[in-house]
Design a protein around this motif. Sequence first.
Motif, PDB file in Angstrom:
ATOM      1  N   LYS A 124       0.868  -1.181   0.000  1.00  0.00           N
ATOM      2  CA  LYS A 124       0.000   0.000   0.000  1.00  0.00           C
ATOM      3  C   LYS A 124       0.903   1.229   0.000  1.00  0.00           C
ATOM      4  CE  LYS A 124      -3.763   2.278   2.448  1.00  0.00           C
ATOM      5  NZ  LYS A 124      -4.736   2.148   3.554  1.00  0.00           N
ATOM      6  N   LEU A 125       0.761   2.053  -1.033  1.00  0.00           N
ATOM      7  CA  LEU A 125       1.541   3.276  -1.149  1.00  0.00           C
ATOM      8  C   LEU A 125       0.636   4.477  -0.896  1.00  0.00           C
ATOM      9  CD1 LEU A 125       3.453   2.414  -4.450  1.00  0.00           C
ATOM     10  CD2 LEU A 125       4.373   2.310  -2.134  1.00  0.00           C
ATOM     11  N   THR A 126       1.026   5.318   0.017  1.00  0.00           N
ATOM     12  CA  THR A 126       0.274   6.544   0.283  1.00  0.00           C
ATOM     13  C   THR A 126       1.094   7.731  -0.216  1.00  0.00           C
ATOM     14  OG1 THR A 126       1.216   6.721   2.498  1.00  0.00           O
ATOM     15  CG2 THR A 126      -0.887   5.538   2.292  1.00  0.00           C
ATOM     16  N   GLN A 127       0.471   8.836  -0.344  1.00  0.00           N
ATOM     17  CA  GLN A 127       1.105  10.071  -0.810  1.00  0.00           C
ATOM     18  C   GLN A 127       1.778   9.897  -2.172  1.00  0.00           C
ATOM     19  OE1 GLN A 127       3.486  11.347   2.614  1.00  0.00           O
ATOM     20  NE2 GLN A 127       1.810  12.727   3.156  1.00  0.00           N
ATOM     21  N   VAL A 128       1.055   9.246  -3.094  1.00  0.00           N
ATOM     22  CA  VAL A 128       1.544   9.087  -4.466  1.00  0.00           C
ATOM     23  C   VAL A 128       1.218  10.375  -5.221  1.00  0.00           C
ATOM     24  CG1 VAL A 128       1.343   7.772  -6.609  1.00  0.00           C
ATOM     25  CG2 VAL A 128       1.258   6.580  -4.396  1.00  0.00           C
ATOM     26  N   GLU A 129       2.249  11.095  -5.639  1.00  0.00           N
ATOM     27  CA  GLU A 129       2.078  12.395  -6.285  1.00  0.00           C
ATOM     28  C   GLU A 129       1.634  12.274  -7.739  1.00  0.00           C
ATOM     29  OE1 GLU A 129       5.106  15.178  -3.813  1.00  0.00           O
ATOM     30  OE2 GLU A 129       6.021  13.938  -5.362  1.00  0.00           O
ATOM     31  N   HIS A 130       2.119  11.265  -8.437  1.00  0.00           N
ATOM     32  CA  HIS A 130       1.669  10.970  -9.796  1.00  0.00           C
ATOM     33  C   HIS A 130       2.050   9.537 -10.140  1.00  0.00           C
ATOM     34  CE1 HIS A 130       5.810  12.460 -10.611  1.00  0.00           C
ATOM     35  NE2 HIS A 130       5.801  11.552 -11.564  1.00  0.00           N
ATOM     36  N   ILE A 131       1.440   9.051 -11.214  1.00  0.00           N
ATOM     37  CA  ILE A 131       1.675   7.679 -11.677  1.00  0.00           C
ATOM     38  C   ILE A 131       2.098   7.740 -13.137  1.00  0.00           C
ATOM     39  CG2 ILE A 131       0.654   5.407 -12.092  1.00  0.00           C
ATOM     40  CD1 ILE A 131      -1.531   6.262 -10.000  1.00  0.00           C
ATOM     41  N   LEU A 132       3.186   7.057 -13.476  1.00  0.00           N
ATOM     42  CA  LEU A 132       3.577   6.871 -14.869  1.00  0.00           C
ATOM     43  C   LEU A 132       3.063   5.498 -15.292  1.00  0.00           C
ATOM     44  CD1 LEU A 132       7.308   8.034 -14.776  1.00  0.00           C
ATOM     45  CD2 LEU A 132       5.389   9.267 -15.757  1.00  0.00           C
ATOM     46  N   ALA A 133       2.297   5.453 -16.365  1.00  0.00           N
ATOM     47  CA  ALA A 133       1.726   4.190 -16.835  1.00  0.00           C
ATOM     48  C   ALA A 133       2.189   3.937 -18.260  1.00  0.00           C
ATOM     49  CB  ALA A 133       0.201   4.257 -16.791  1.00  0.00           C
ATOM     50  N   SER A 134       2.571   2.693 -18.538  1.00  0.00           N
ATOM     51  CA  SER A 134       2.989   2.344 -19.893  1.00  0.00           C
ATOM     52  C   SER A 134       2.047   1.310 -20.476  1.00  0.00           C
ATOM     53  CB  SER A 134       4.418   1.810 -19.900  1.00  0.00           C
ATOM     54  OG  SER A 134       4.444   0.503 -19.403  1.00  0.00           O
ATOM     55  N   GLY A 135       2.081   1.203 -21.784  1.00  0.00           N
ATOM     56  CA  GLY A 135       1.254   0.233 -22.473  1.00  0.00           C
ATOM     57  C   GLY A 135       1.662  -1.196 -22.192  1.00  0.00           C
ATOM     58  N   SER A 136       2.823  -1.396 -21.603  1.00  0.00           N
ATOM     59  CA  SER A 136       3.293  -2.753 -21.312  1.00  0.00           C
ATOM     60  C   SER A 136       2.935  -3.189 -19.892  1.00  0.00           C
ATOM     61  CB  SER A 136       4.809  -2.837 -21.510  1.00  0.00           C
ATOM     62  OG  SER A 136       5.462  -1.974 -20.603  1.00  0.00           O
ATOM     63  N   ALA A 137       1.918  -2.550 -19.283  1.00  0.00           N
ATOM     64  CA  ALA A 137       1.425  -2.902 -17.939  1.00  0.00           C
ATOM     65  C   ALA A 137       2.467  -2.663 -16.854  1.00  0.00           C
ATOM     66  CB  ALA A 137       0.910  -4.336 -17.894  1.00  0.00           C
ATOM     67  N   THR A 138       3.211  -1.587 -16.987  1.00  0.00           N
ATOM     68  CA  THR A 138       4.147  -1.177 -15.956  1.00  0.00           C
ATOM     69  C   THR A 138       3.671   0.146 -15.383  1.00  0.00           C
ATOM     70  OG1 THR A 138       6.001  -2.265 -17.041  1.00  0.00           O
ATOM     71  CG2 THR A 138       6.538  -0.544 -15.457  1.00  0.00           C
ATOM     72  N   LEU A 139       3.598   0.217 -14.055  1.00  0.00           N
ATOM     73  CA  LEU A 139       3.231   1.452 -13.362  1.00  0.00           C
ATOM     74  C   LEU A 139       4.392   1.882 -12.490  1.00  0.00           C
ATOM     75  CD1 LEU A 139      -0.366   0.526 -12.134  1.00  0.00           C
ATOM     76  CD2 LEU A 139       0.264   1.765 -14.215  1.00  0.00           C
ATOM     77  N   ASP A 140       4.719   3.157 -12.557  1.00  0.00           N
ATOM     78  CA  ASP A 140       5.746   3.743 -11.696  1.00  0.00           C
ATOM     79  C   ASP A 140       5.068   4.792 -10.828  1.00  0.00           C
ATOM     80  OD1 ASP A 140       7.999   2.317 -12.747  1.00  0.00           O
ATOM     81  OD2 ASP A 140       7.944   3.624 -14.499  1.00  0.00           O
ATOM     82  N   PHE A 141       5.248   4.665  -9.518  1.00  0.00           N
ATOM     83  CA  PHE A 141       4.584   5.534  -8.552  1.00  0.00           C
ATOM     84  C   PHE A 141       5.590   6.513  -7.950  1.00  0.00           C
ATOM     85  CE2 PHE A 141       2.691   1.303  -8.507  1.00  0.00           C
ATOM     86  CZ  PHE A 141       1.364   1.594  -8.807  1.00  0.00           C
ATOM     87  N   PRO A 173      -3.443  13.227  -9.496  1.00  0.00           N
ATOM     88  CA  PRO A 173      -4.659  13.077  -8.680  1.00  0.00           C
ATOM     89  C   PRO A 173      -5.455  14.374  -8.564  1.00  0.00           C
ATOM     90  CG  PRO A 173      -2.753  13.314  -7.253  1.00  0.00           C
ATOM     91  CD  PRO A 173      -2.231  13.271  -8.665  1.00  0.00           C
ATOM     92  N   GLU A 174      -6.776  14.229  -8.380  1.00  0.00           N
ATOM     93  CA  GLU A 174      -7.634  15.385  -8.113  1.00  0.00           C
ATOM     94  C   GLU A 174      -7.254  16.041  -6.792  1.00  0.00           C
ATOM     95  OE1 GLU A 174     -11.694  14.076  -8.034  1.00  0.00           O
ATOM     96  OE2 GLU A 174     -11.936  14.386 -10.183  1.00  0.00           O
ATOM     97  N   ASN A 175      -7.040  15.218  -5.794  1.00  0.00           N
ATOM     98  CA  ASN A 175      -6.633  15.720  -4.489  1.00  0.00           C
ATOM     99  C   ASN A 175      -5.113  15.796  -4.460  1.00  0.00           C
ATOM    100  OD1 ASN A 175      -9.349  15.830  -3.491  1.00  0.00           O
ATOM    101  ND2 ASN A 175      -9.268  13.601  -3.344  1.00  0.00           N
ATOM    102  N   GLU A 176      -4.554  15.958  -3.303  1.00  0.00           N
ATOM    103  CA  GLU A 176      -3.113  16.115  -3.199  1.00  0.00           C
ATOM    104  C   GLU A 176      -2.353  14.856  -3.611  1.00  0.00           C
ATOM    105  OE1 GLU A 176      -0.063  18.214  -0.037  1.00  0.00           O
ATOM    106  OE2 GLU A 176      -2.113  17.794   0.558  1.00  0.00           O
ATOM    107  N   TYR A 177      -2.906  13.673  -3.261  1.00  0.00           N
ATOM    108  CA  TYR A 177      -2.209  12.408  -3.517  1.00  0.00           C
ATOM    109  C   TYR A 177      -3.170  11.295  -3.897  1.00  0.00           C
ATOM    110  CZ  TYR A 177       1.226  14.795  -0.581  1.00  0.00           C
ATOM    111  OH  TYR A 177       2.078  15.717  -0.044  1.00  0.00           O
ATOM    112  N   PHE A 178      -2.604  10.247  -4.502  1.00  0.00           N
ATOM    113  CA  PHE A 178      -3.274   8.958  -4.652  1.00  0.00           C
ATOM    114  C   PHE A 178      -2.844   8.067  -3.489  1.00  0.00           C
ATOM    115  CE2 PHE A 178      -2.772   9.839  -9.333  1.00  0.00           C
ATOM    116  CZ  PHE A 178      -4.107   9.762  -9.704  1.00  0.00           C
ATOM    117  N   THR A 179      -3.676   7.097  -3.164  1.00  0.00           N
ATOM    118  CA  THR A 179      -3.286   5.951  -2.346  1.00  0.00           C
ATOM    119  C   THR A 179      -3.467   4.741  -3.244  1.00  0.00           C
ATOM    120  OG1 THR A 179      -3.933   6.963  -0.261  1.00  0.00           O
ATOM    121  CG2 THR A 179      -3.828   4.561  -0.306  1.00  0.00           C
ATOM    122  N   CYS A 180      -2.424   3.928  -3.386  1.00  0.00           N
ATOM    123  CA  CYS A 180      -2.459   2.797  -4.308  1.00  0.00           C
ATOM    124  C   CYS A 180      -2.175   1.503  -3.558  1.00  0.00           C
ATOM    125  CB  CYS A 180      -1.418   2.983  -5.411  1.00  0.00           C
ATOM    126  SG  CYS A 180      -1.698   4.444  -6.429  1.00  0.00           S
TER     127      CYS A 180
END
Length: 87
Positions: free
Chosen positions: A9-26, A65-72
């Motif tokens: 569980k990751l809190t305070q995620v400022e942005h997410i990089l998503a690729s077409g190869s199913a890789t997410l960077d938080f 995120p709409e708010n300050e952070y995502f939680t993932c």
Amino acid sequence: MPRVSEGTKLTQVEHILASGSATLDFAVKGENNYYTWEGPENADWTAENVLRVENDDEDRLILFPENEYFTCEVEHDSNGVEIVRCK
């Protein structure tokens, strides 16, 4: 980049990089490196409450995120396949 898997569980995620190869960077506040999740091809992941999406290049998107952070959270679906849910 540290790898994440089920049970993370990751809190305070400022942005997410998503690729077409199913890789997410938080990008987590206060961290120098991204946390990376590599899912199977056509992996199931969702991000709710997204303010905007930008193209980083042809194969990558940046979600803010709409708010300050995502939680993932990384968990398993009913078939035992790893999935990611961000709110």
